[in-house]
Write an enzyme that holds these catalytic residues in place. Structure first.
Site, mmCIF file in Angstrom:
data_model
loop_
_atom_site.group_PDB
_atom_site.id
_atom_site.type_symbol
_atom_site.label_atom_id
_atom_site.label_comp_id
_atom_site.label_asym_id
_atom_site.label_seq_id
_atom_site.Cartn_x
_atom_site.Cartn_y
_atom_site.Cartn_z
ATOM 1 N N HIS A 152 78.201 -38.827 -20.188
ATOM 2 C CA HIS A 152 78.401 -38.537 -18.758
ATOM 3 C C HIS A 152 77.115 -38.818 -17.980
ATOM 4 O O HIS A 152 76.017 -38.626 -18.509
ATOM 5 C CB HIS A 152 78.770 -37.070 -18.563
ATOM 6 C CG HIS A 152 79.981 -36.640 -19.338
ATOM 7 N ND1 HIS A 152 79.890 -35.947 -20.526
ATOM 8 C CD2 HIS A 152 81.293 -36.834 -19.094
ATOM 9 C CE1 HIS A 152 81.112 -35.711 -20.977
ATOM 10 N NE2 HIS A 152 81.988 -36.249 -20.139
ATOM 11 N N HIS B 190 73.649 -31.883 -15.743
ATOM 12 C CA HIS B 190 74.479 -31.888 -14.523
ATOM 13 C C HIS B 190 73.973 -30.896 -13.469
ATOM 14 O O HIS B 190 74.460 -30.911 -12.338
ATOM 15 C CB HIS B 190 75.935 -31.563 -14.863
ATOM 16 C CG HIS B 190 76.611 -32.582 -15.733
ATOM 17 N ND1 HIS B 190 76.707 -33.909 -15.369
ATOM 18 C CD2 HIS B 190 77.219 -32.479 -16.941
ATOM 19 C CE1 HIS B 190 77.353 -34.576 -16.327
ATOM 20 N NE2 HIS B 190 77.662 -33.738 -17.294
ATOM 21 N N ASP C 36 77.897 -37.085 -27.164
ATOM 22 C CA ASP C 36 79.325 -37.242 -26.851
ATOM 23 C C ASP C 36 79.746 -38.702 -26.643
ATOM 24 O O ASP C 36 80.843 -38.982 -26.175
ATOM 25 C CB ASP C 36 79.751 -36.357 -25.660
ATOM 26 C CG ASP C 36 78.766 -36.384 -24.514
ATOM 27 O OD1 ASP C 36 77.854 -37.236 -24.518
ATOM 28 O OD2 ASP C 36 78.905 -35.540 -23.589
ATOM 29 N N ASP D 13 73.671 -39.212 -22.807
ATOM 30 C CA ASP D 13 74.948 -38.488 -22.802
ATOM 31 C C ASP D 13 76.013 -39.435 -22.240
ATOM 32 O O ASP D 13 75.705 -40.305 -21.420
ATOM 33 C CB ASP D 13 74.801 -37.245 -21.916
ATOM 34 C CG ASP D 13 75.981 -36.299 -21.996
ATOM 35 O OD1 ASP D 13 75.867 -35.269 -22.681
ATOM 36 O OD2 ASP D 13 77.008 -36.580 -21.355
HETATM 37 N N1 Q9C Z 1 88.587 -31.922 -20.565
HETATM 38 C C1 Q9C Z 1 78.269 -32.463 -20.671
HETATM 39 O O1 Q9C Z 1 78.562 -33.251 -21.556
HETATM 40 N N2 Q9C Z 1 85.040 -31.672 -18.146
HETATM 41 N N3 Q9C Z 1 79.163 -32.036 -19.764
HETATM 42 C C2 Q9C Z 1 85.698 -32.912 -18.370
HETATM 43 C C3 Q9C Z 1 87.284 -32.400 -20.261
HETATM 44 C C4 Q9C Z 1 83.674 -31.706 -17.764
HETATM 45 C C5 Q9C Z 1 80.512 -32.539 -19.755
HETATM 46 C C6 Q9C Z 1 87.145 -32.784 -18.799
HETATM 47 C C7 Q9C Z 1 82.787 -32.424 -18.748
HETATM 48 C C8 Q9C Z 1 81.339 -31.979 -18.655
HETATM 49 C C9 Q9C Z 1 76.911 -31.846 -20.626
HETATM 50 ZN ZN ZN Z 2 78.349 -35.202 -21.639
#
Ligand code: Q9C
Ligand code: ZN
Length: 347
Positions: A192, A156, A280, A190
């Protein structure tokens, strides 16, 4: 072949306690225990060669990230022990340049409130980056597969931005270490979208970036990762976003790979693949909402290895700590099998 794995204990010193999300504080999912549990599983398995990386040259990180962003991490390194800075003021229309010597200006670089700065952040992210750099060098010297146990993650992070638990873009650093004289492709699995990686190579026709992720209408990072984003300028056509809704299972995921991601990668004819290896997409992941099981991750790995291209696997997300070890091994063993089947002696 024992797969070279890079990890440095100094990556564990940064351990953010909380994530602010939607006005609420939750336990931070990106824990040091994530990396520790993967290290332990790889050690027990015996088919991986764990090593500490060399320090990554400063110039390599500076080629990727803005001086002010790195200066901000230096500023945070002077925080008192136990304190953390959560950006909360995002002065988007400021007419003066943000001052990275003041943590109150951190919001000029951050794009969320989930990614705190603490005194240990700078060194941990440098060692995390060093893992990716060293894994790239291992593949450059002929290893068919190397794994960077990078943590904190990186995909990110953009040239002058941090967020999504990411500070330095580890995968992009690996790309840069490999790029000279080679066609490099990135595959980001990933759950995301890898918005930082996409932005860093947006105009670069020589680096194909493919990301498979939950659609940004419903998933972090929300502002990027749509299929309409295909790269800009000379890089138009060298960016591919493949999206699916929450609940995507292993069968559907394999379809996304077979129909979209893998054909694009094959057509690009890369010499090397940098894999942003988020775990994830796992069905029990507390952050992601895909539904792959451990066998599916092995299958994803085998499909990727089947490209017959050496792989630098860089750890990204993955937050169901108890199963991270078996899932990392499933993915890496799958890649190894795929590579061997494709004629690269990886087993
Ligand atoms: N409660 C990576 O997997 N927050 N980043 C989302 C979760 C941000 C994920 C809400 C998620 C970032 C590298
Ligand atoms: Zn992620």
């Amino acid at each position: 072949m024992r797969v070279p794995v890079f990890f440095h204990p100094a990556q564990l010193a940064f351990a953010p306690e909380l994530e602010w999300f939607g006005g609420e504080a939750i336990a931070h999912p990106e824990t040091a225990l994530r990396a520790e549990s993967i290290v332990e599983a790889l050690r027990e398995d015996g088919s991986f060669a764990l090593r500490a990386p060399e320090r990554v040259p400063d110039a390599a990180i500076r080629a990727l990230h803005a001086p002010a962003l790195l200066a901000l991490y230096d500023t945070a390194a002077a925080l008192p022990a136990g304190e953390a800075c959560y950006p909360a003021v995002f002065a988007r229309d400021a007419v003066t340049a943000p001052d990275p010597s003041r943590l109150a200006n951190a919001g000029a670089f951050a794009f969320d409130t989930a990614t705190p700065l603490a005194r240990e952040t700078r060194d941990a992210v440098r060692w995390s980056a060093a893992c990716a750099h060293e894994a790239a060098l291992a593949v450059r010297s002929g290893a068919p597969l190397a794994y960077a146990l990078s943590r904190p993650p990186g995909h990110h992070a953009g040239r002058a931005s941090f967020g999504g638990y990411c500070y330095v873009n580890n995968a992009a650093l690996a790309v840069r270490a490999l790029k000279r004289g080679r066609r490099v492709a990135v595959l980001d699995i990933d759950v995301h979208h890898g918005n930082g990686t996409q932005a860093l190579f947006w105009r670069d026709p020589r680096v194909l970036v493919v990301s498979v992720h939950e659609h940004p209408d419903t998933c972090f990072p929300f502002f990027a990762g749509h299929p309409s984003e295909i790269g800009g300028g000379a890089g138009r056509g060298a960016n591919l976003n493949v999206t699916e809704g929450a609940g995507c299972d292993g069968r559907r995921y394999a379809e996304l790979l077979d129909r979209h991601a893998l054909p694009a990668l094959r057509a690009f004819r890369p010499d090397v693949l940098v894999l942003s290896a988020g775990l994830d997409t796992y069905r029990l992941d507390p952050v992601g909402r895909f539904a792959l099981d451990t066998g599916d991750l092995a299958d994803v790995g085998e499909r990727i290895g089947g490209l017959g291209v050496p792989v630098v696997a860089v750890q990204e997300g993955g937050y169901h700590t108890p199963d991270l070890g078996i899932n990392a091994i499933a993915l890496l063993d799958g890649i190894r099998r795929g590579l061997t089947r494709a004629g690269l002696a990886a087993e």
